[in-house]
Each structure stands twice: as structure tokens, then as C-alpha cells.
Design a protein around this motif. Structure first.
Motif, PDB file in Angstrom:
ATOM      1  N   SER A  44       0.910  -1.164   0.051  1.00 40.09           N
ATOM      2  CA  SER A  44      -0.048  -0.003   0.059  1.00 40.09           C
ATOM      3  C   SER A  44       0.964   1.091   0.131  1.00 40.09           C
ATOM      4  CB  SER A  44      -0.681   0.036   1.211  1.00 40.09           C
ATOM      5  OG  SER A  44      -1.780  -0.908   1.152  1.00 40.09           O
ATOM      6  N   VAL A  45       0.048   2.233  -0.498  1.00 41.76           N
ATOM      7  CA  VAL A  45       0.566   3.632  -0.253  1.00 41.76           C
ATOM      8  C   VAL A  45      -0.428   4.554  -0.013  1.00 41.76           C
ATOM      9  CG1 VAL A  45       0.309   4.348  -2.605  1.00 41.76           C
ATOM     10  CG2 VAL A  45       2.162   5.524  -1.174  1.00 41.76           C
ATOM     11  N   ASP A  46      -0.200   5.450   1.019  1.00 45.20           N
ATOM     12  CA  ASP A  46      -1.128   6.200   1.765  1.00 45.20           C
ATOM     13  C   ASP A  46      -1.526   7.533   1.119  1.00 45.20           C
ATOM     14  OD1 ASP A  46      -1.768   4.159   3.496  1.00 45.20           O
ATOM     15  OD2 ASP A  46      -0.017   5.130   5.151  1.00 45.20           O
ATOM     16  N   GLY A  47      -0.860   7.917   0.117  1.00 45.04           N
ATOM     17  CA  GLY A  47      -1.057   9.272  -0.773  1.00 45.04           C
ATOM     18  C   GLY A  47      -0.275   9.401  -1.942  1.00 45.04           C
ATOM     19  N   ALA A  48      -0.710  10.378  -2.768  1.00 44.13           N
ATOM     20  CA  ALA A  48      -0.253  10.345  -4.075  1.00 44.13           C
ATOM     21  C   ALA A  48       1.113  11.164  -3.944  1.00 44.13           C
ATOM     22  CB  ALA A  48      -1.253  11.213  -4.886  1.00 44.13           C
ATOM     23  N   SER A  49       1.990  10.798  -4.976  1.00 46.59           N
ATOM     24  CA  SER A  49       3.383  11.374  -4.915  1.00 46.59           C
ATOM     25  C   SER A  49       3.028  12.857  -5.696  1.00 46.59           C
ATOM     26  CB  SER A  49       4.412  10.628  -5.972  1.00 46.59           C
ATOM     27  OG  SER A  49       3.892  10.372  -7.144  1.00 46.59           O
ATOM     28  N   GLN A  50       2.183  12.860  -6.647  1.00 45.20           N
ATOM     29  CA  GLN A  50       1.547  13.939  -7.211  1.00 45.20           C
ATOM     30  C   GLN A  50       0.152  13.811  -7.553  1.00 45.20           C
ATOM     31  OE1 GLN A  50       4.670  13.402 -10.526  1.00 45.20           O
ATOM     32  NE2 GLN A  50       3.122  14.167 -11.708  1.00 45.20           N
ATOM     33  N   ALA A  51      -0.415  15.000  -7.931  1.00 42.06           N
ATOM     34  CA  ALA A  51      -1.813  14.828  -8.149  1.00 42.06           C
ATOM     35  C   ALA A  51      -2.353  13.657  -9.297  1.00 42.06           C
ATOM     36  CB  ALA A  51      -2.597  16.076  -8.810  1.00 42.06           C
ATOM     37  N   GLY A  52      -3.202  12.678  -8.902  1.00 50.15           N
ATOM     38  CA  GLY A  52      -3.289  11.604  -9.719  1.00 50.15           C
ATOM     39  C   GLY A  52      -2.633  10.518  -9.765  1.00 50.15           C
ATOM     40  N   ILE A  53      -0.998  10.536  -9.305  1.00 48.09           N
ATOM     41  CA  ILE A  53      -0.214   9.542  -9.337  1.00 48.09           C
ATOM     42  C   ILE A  53       0.080   8.825  -8.162  1.00 48.09           C
ATOM     43  CG2 ILE A  53       2.045   8.856 -10.344  1.00 48.09           C
ATOM     44  CD1 ILE A  53       1.650  11.196 -12.475  1.00 48.09           C
ATOM     45  N   PHE A  54      -0.193   7.671  -7.987  1.00 52.76           N
ATOM     46  CA  PHE A  54       0.197   6.959  -6.745  1.00 52.76           C
ATOM     47  C   PHE A  54       1.079   5.957  -6.961  1.00 52.76           C
ATOM     48  CE2 PHE A  54      -3.766   8.616  -6.181  1.00 52.76           C
ATOM     49  CZ  PHE A  54      -4.306   8.939  -5.068  1.00 52.76           C
ATOM     50  N   ARG A  55       2.290   5.620  -6.178  1.00 51.66           N
ATOM     51  CA  ARG A  55       3.240   4.542  -6.312  1.00 51.66           C
ATOM     52  C   ARG A  55       3.794   3.732  -5.450  1.00 51.66           C
ATOM     53  NH1 ARG A  55       5.814   7.671 -10.150  1.00 51.66           N
ATOM     54  NH2 ARG A  55       5.797   9.795 -10.196  1.00 51.66           N
ATOM     55  N   PRO A  56       2.640   2.821  -5.272  1.00 51.32           N
ATOM     56  CA  PRO A  56       2.827   1.662  -4.408  1.00 51.32           C
ATOM     57  C   PRO A  56       4.083   0.494  -4.783  1.00 51.32           C
ATOM     58  CG  PRO A  56       0.852   0.963  -5.639  1.00 51.32           C
ATOM     59  CD  PRO A  56       1.342   2.781  -6.050  1.00 51.32           C
ATOM     60  N   GLU A  57       4.633   0.174  -3.957  1.00 59.67           N
ATOM     61  CA  GLU A  57       6.132  -0.565  -4.229  1.00 59.67           C
ATOM     62  C   GLU A  57       5.625  -2.009  -3.864  1.00 59.67           C
ATOM     63  OE1 GLU A  57       9.161   1.660  -2.580  1.00 59.67           O
ATOM     64  OE2 GLU A  57       9.732   2.654  -4.494  1.00 59.67           O
ATOM     65  N   ALA A  58       5.685  -2.943  -4.565  1.00 59.86           N
ATOM     66  CA  ALA A  58       5.566  -4.438  -4.350  1.00 59.86           C
ATOM     67  C   ALA A  58       6.850  -5.136  -4.474  1.00 59.86           C
ATOM     68  CB  ALA A  58       4.528  -4.945  -5.561  1.00 59.86           C
ATOM     69  N   THR A  59       7.091  -5.961  -3.298  1.00 60.45           N
ATOM     70  CA  THR A  59       8.148  -6.847  -3.248  1.00 60.45           C
ATOM     71  C   THR A  59       7.482  -8.321  -3.120  1.00 60.45           C
ATOM     72  OG1 THR A  59       9.441  -5.084  -2.305  1.00 60.45           O
ATOM     73  CG2 THR A  59      10.259  -7.526  -1.953  1.00 60.45           C
ATOM     74  N   PRO A  60       7.434  -8.870  -4.099  1.00 56.96           N
ATOM     75  CA  PRO A  60       6.508 -10.285  -4.007  1.00 56.96           C
ATOM     76  C   PRO A  60       7.416 -11.356  -3.048  1.00 56.96           C
ATOM     77  CG  PRO A  60       6.346  -9.467  -6.163  1.00 56.96           C
ATOM     78  CD  PRO A  60       7.393  -8.689  -5.502  1.00 56.96           C
ATOM     79  N   LYS A  61       6.729 -12.114  -2.543  1.00 59.41           N
ATOM     80  CA  LYS A  61       7.463 -13.196  -1.743  1.00 59.41           C
ATOM     81  C   LYS A  61       7.095 -14.750  -2.468  1.00 59.41           C
ATOM     82  CE  LYS A  61       7.524 -10.958   2.662  1.00 59.41           C
ATOM     83  NZ  LYS A  61       7.151 -11.195   3.974  1.00 59.41           N
ATOM     84  N   GLN A  62       5.963 -14.666  -3.209  1.00 56.10           N
ATOM     85  CA  GLN A  62       5.830 -16.030  -3.763  1.00 56.10           C
ATOM     86  C   GLN A  62       5.739 -16.071  -5.378  1.00 56.10           C
ATOM     87  OE1 GLN A  62       5.155 -18.461  -1.677  1.00 56.10           O
ATOM     88  NE2 GLN A  62       5.174 -17.077   0.276  1.00 56.10           N
TER      89      GLN A  62
END
Length: 520
Positions: free
Chosen positions: A107-125
Motif C-alpha cells: 500500500s501507499v497512503d497518498g499520491a506522489s503528485q496529483a493523480g499518481i500513486f506509487r505503491p511498491e511491491a516486493t513479492p514473496k511468492q
């Protein structure tokens, strides 16, 4: 086209191009996201792009191939469909599930700039996983289900899989879309009715309005409170008085004095006639005297009636000629003030019944032969987005279809009566309308605003993904209000640019294929 808007578009395109040129290969390889660059759109040949719509948001997301243990940055562009502007705030969660493996969330709790959200995923499976992006704001929560995605065991395995072939198209980025008047709409199947486009006006029924004019030159005097615009009146109400200007040395006082003298003379002649009748019965006077008295009474009576008629012509009261409302309705126009002088024939008051209006459309001569049995009409007026509809037998009725072509305009009149649906409608308003010719039938349709005329060829811009569009020629059919039938060229479920199509057309002259990476 607004020049400022075009200039803004060109400037945005130039900035995007400069950013593209300034992004180094190293930053592409490492998927770096600097503050200066905004977010990278180029994830190399193995990058993925997904576009998905819910009833509230549009998601365009870019992300690299997912590898176990590697941090993968998602660039989620979120647009609110209510106004097609950037979503300002919210929580975005990337969810990997399925494949008989534990669910993973990032998850990411806010936008890095209006309209753009940058969650980062590190899969384990590793394995085939179902990808969902969940958006939660203070007003709503939605889930974008994006289908399956592969999580690879290592980078070598990920790079060994050929990337998807890049789609060409007209590039128009989300940042550009959010800054201008832009929207897309889904191609749908919906009921459409054959119709004829026509222009026209709104008016009152002929027996529902009246123009009150001055019957003679004179001064306007109030009858109590002087009328005001919007005042409701009943038939017969006195709105004001007209004190006429009489010819020569005659004035109202003279007319009234003459009428009184005529009344006195009539009374005297009546009494004299009665006296002669009595004397004649007693044989005290000859019949000649009786006949003379009878004639004098008739003459006095005629003179009295003439003076009364003349006085009534200019008003029997001291106020003058009463100006009465000929119909029940509302005062929609006032052209005179108390004490003002009106010339003979000049307009003083306009009274109209606005509860029932007439829509008078002018159908071009070329379409006149199709006017066999209209079933209704629709129309719009400037300043009101809503389209008004008249259905025969429901909220209105057909008054007439003209039987002759106007020699000057080469049009045929079609008149509908309807009960006024909205107080914003005014008498005399110009309208853009349609005469409906048949019952509705299911057809593929798009908003009429989505269709551009390019050299006589109807053209739309179809969304390939969130930032790429394709110019496509189509064949159109009937138009029903704001919707246009598409006979060939589009399929239900595709999306077209419904606002801002001209800007996408301009973008086609500024950019090449969308397949190249660019940083915002």
C-alpha cells in the motif's frame, strides 16, 4: 478552439518531449523515480500497462515484470470519472492473490503528485497471481480487477519471456488530459430514435399571450400600484390608464361637461314629452305639440348616447382609458413608466401564459418528405445543459405540420405544444431541436460530441490504453438528442474521446508512436 487551451496543450507536449530526452538509459534500467522526473513510463521491454474502469474511477497503471524479492514500483494514474480530473488523495493498495498462495498486499497512503500513486511491491511468492488494485478515499472505495500477472522466480526468467509488442497510437498523457476539458465515454448499445435536426423558437400559445398597445396618443396613469415584471394578472385586470391627447381645444373635462349637458337636455325632453302626453289626453293641446315633444326627446336621447360613446372611447373615468389584461398570465415585458407619454400603436405591456408553451421548429426542405407521423420532439437552449423532450400524448401534443415551404427560409414549420418543464425557459428563446420520427430501436451509439468531421468523414479517437489513442473513421446513422448511431467502425465496450477530441487530433501532429518511454 480556445487559443489559450491549445497553447497549454503544445507547452505540455514540449515539456513531455524534453523530459523524455533528458531521461538516461541508466534510470530506465533501474526504474528510478526522481522528484524531477516525476514517474518513469518506460519499464523496458518487460514493462506492463493496464487500463481499467469502475463506475467512479479510471486506472491506468504501469509496472515492471514482477520478480520474487525485487522491489517493483507501480505508477498508478487515477482519474475520477465525475469530472475526469486527477484523484488528489487516497490510499492505493496492490493485492496479489490466487494460485493457492497467501495473499500479499502493498500500500501507499497518498499520491506522489496529483493523480499518481506509487505503491511498491516486493513479492514473496512466485507463480500466476490475480492482480487487484484497491482505491480507498474518504468518499468511496473501489477495486480494479486487472486479471492475472506472473511473478517470476528471478530476473533472468523474467527477462527471458518476450515482452508484449508495443502498441502504436497517438500519445496523450494523463497529465495532459487532467489539465484540459477532456473525457471519454463507452461505446454502448442503447435505444435510439430516427430524428430530423431543426432549429426553432419557443413561444406562447396564440390565445395565451397579448400585446397591449396604446389606442391613441396619450399619457399613462397608474391604476393603483403600477405593474412590475413577473407579476401575475387575471383576464380583465386593469393594469393602467391611458389619458388620451384629444384634438383641437377638446380635453377630457370638456367631454365630461358635454355629456352632463346632454343628460340634462334628455331629462328635460323626457319630462316635456310626458307633460304633452297628459295634456293631449285631456284634449288641451293639439297632436302636433305631442309629436314635437316626442321628436325632441328622441333627438336628446341620440345626442346623449353619442356623447357617452365618445367619452367611453377615451375613458369614462377621470383616469382615462383602462388598459386591461386580455388574458390570464404573467407580465413578461413593460415598455412604459407611470406618467410617460405613449404614441398611438406603441407597445405598453406584454402578458403571456407561460404554463403552456409552443415549440416551433423549422425543418429543412430536404427533410420535409420524412414528416409523415412525428412522435415527439427534443430541444436544447443555450446556457442549459439539459435536453428537454416532448412526447406526443404524454407531456405535449403535435399542433401542426406545415403544408407549405417558406419561400425565404426553405423550411417547413412543425409546432408542438407542451406544459413548461422548467422555469429557465423563456419566450422567444432560440432552440436547437429534433423532430422524432419513429419508436426507439437498439443501436450502437456514442455521444455526438465524440465525432469529428474530417473532410466529410465521421471520425472518432478510440482509447487503446490510458495514454494512447487511435484515429478511426466510422459510418454514422440516426441522431437522437446527444447520441449518434454508429453503423460501422466501433464495438460496444470500446471507449472514445467524448470531450477534447480536437486536442487529441492536435497531439497527433506533435507526437509519434506512444511505444517510446517518457518520464513525467
Amino acid at each position: 478552439m480556445n487559443k489559450t487551451l491549445i497553447a497549454l496543450l503544445c507547452a505540455t507536449l514540449s515539456v513531455a518531449a524534453c523530459n523524455k530526452e533528458s531521461t538516461s538509459p541508466a534510470s530506465h534500467d533501474s526504474h528510478g523515480h526522481t522528484e524531477a522526473a516525476g514517474h518513469g513510463h518506460d519499464h523496458g521491454p518487460a514493462g506492463e500497462k493496464r487500463t481499467h474502469f469502475t463506475d467512479k474511477t479510471e486506472l491506468f497503471v504501469e509496472f515492471p515484470r514482477l520478480v520474487v524479492g525485487e522491489k517493483s514500483a507501480f505508477a498508478a494514474h487515477l482519474t475520477t470519472l465525475a469530472n475526469f480530473r486527477a484523484l488528489e488523495a487516497g490510499k492505493v493498495t496492490v493485492i496479489l492473490s490466487g494460485g493457492n498462495l497467501p495473499e500479499e498486499q502493498f500500500s501507499v497512503d497518498g499520491a506522489s503528485q496529483a493523480g499518481i500513486f506509487r505503491p511498491e511491491a516486493t513479492p514473496k511468492q512466485a507463480g500466476q497471481r490475480d492482480l487487484v488494485i484497491e482505491v480507498a478515499t474518504k468518499d468511496f472505495s473501489v477495486r480494479h480487477t486487472l486479471g492475472q500477472v506472473t511473478v517470476f522466480n528471478d530476473r533472468k526468467s523474467a527477462d527471458a519471456v518476450p515482452g508484449e509488442e508495443e502498441e502504436g497510437g497517438i500519445g496523450f498523457t494523463k497529465e495532459q488530459q487532467w489539465k484540459v476539458d477532456f473525457a471519454t465515454a463507452e461505446v454502448v448499445k442503447r435505444p435510439l430514435r430516427a430524428a430530423i435536426t431543426a432549429s426553432g423558437t419557443l413561444g406562447a400559445r396564440p390565445d395565451g399571450e397579448a400585446l397591449i398597445t396604446a389606442t391613441a396618443a396619450g399619457q399613462i396613469k397608474p391604476a393603483g400600484s403600477f405593474p412590475v415584471l413577473g407579476q401575475a394578472v387575471k383576464k380583465g385586470d386593469v393594469l393602467a390608464y391611458l389619458a388620451p391627447r384629444l384634438g383641437g381645444d377638446t380635453d377630457m373635462a370638456s367631454l365630461q361637461a358635454e355629456a352632463r349637458r346632454a343628460k340634462v337636455e334628455l331629462d328635460l325632453a323626457t319630462r316635456e314629452h310626458a307633460r304633452m302626453e297628459s295634456l293631449f289626453k285631456d284634449e288641451a293641446v293639439p297632436e302636433k305639440r305631442l309629436l314635437a315633444a316626442r321628436g325632441a326627446e328622441e333627438s336628446a336621447k341620440a345626442n346623449f348616447e353619442a356623447t357617452q360613446a365618445r367619452l367611453a372611447q377615451y375613458g369614462s373615468s377621470a383616469g382615462g382609458v383602462p388598459l386591461r389584461a386580455p388574458v390570464t398570465g404573467t407580465i413578461v415585458d413593460i415598455r412604459i413608466a407611470p406618467g410617460g407619454f405613449a404614441q398611438e400603436g406603441s407597445l405598453l405591456f406584454h402578458v403571456a401564459d407561460r404554463s403552456v408553451l409552443w415549440l416551433q421548429l423549422r425543418v429543412p426542405e430536404v427533410d420535409a418528405a420524412r414528416l409523415k407521423s412525428p412522435v415527439g420532439a427534443t430541444f436544447q437552449v443555450d446556457g442549459v445543459d439539459e435536453r428537454f423532450e416532448i412526447t406526443h400524448g404524454k407531456n405535449g401534443r403535435l399542433i401542426a405540420v406545415g403544408g407549405a415551404v417558406d419561400a425565404a427560409t426553405r423550411t417547413v414549420p412543425v409546432v408542438y405544444e407542451f406544459r413548461q418543464p422548467d422555469e429557465r425557459l423563456r419566450l422567444g428563446m432560440a432552440v436547437k431541436g429534433q423532430v422524432l420520427l419513429a419508436a426507439a430501436k437498439e443501436a450502437v451509439a456514442v455521444p455526438a460530441a465524440a465525432v469529428l468531421d474530417e473532410g466529410g468523414i465521421p471520425t472518432v479517437f478510440v482509447m487503446k490504453h490510458g495514454e494512447a489513442f487511435e484515429r478511426r473513421a466510422i459510418r454514422t446513422g440516426a441522431r437522437d438528442g446527444d447520441w449518434l448511431e454508429v453503423v460501422d467502425g466501433l464495438l460496444p465496450g470500446e471507449r472514445v474521446v467524448s470531450r477534447g477530441a480536437y486536442l487529441v487530433k492536435l497531439a497527433a501532429t506533435k507526437t509519434g508512436e506512444i511505444g517510446h518511454g517518457h518520464a513525467h
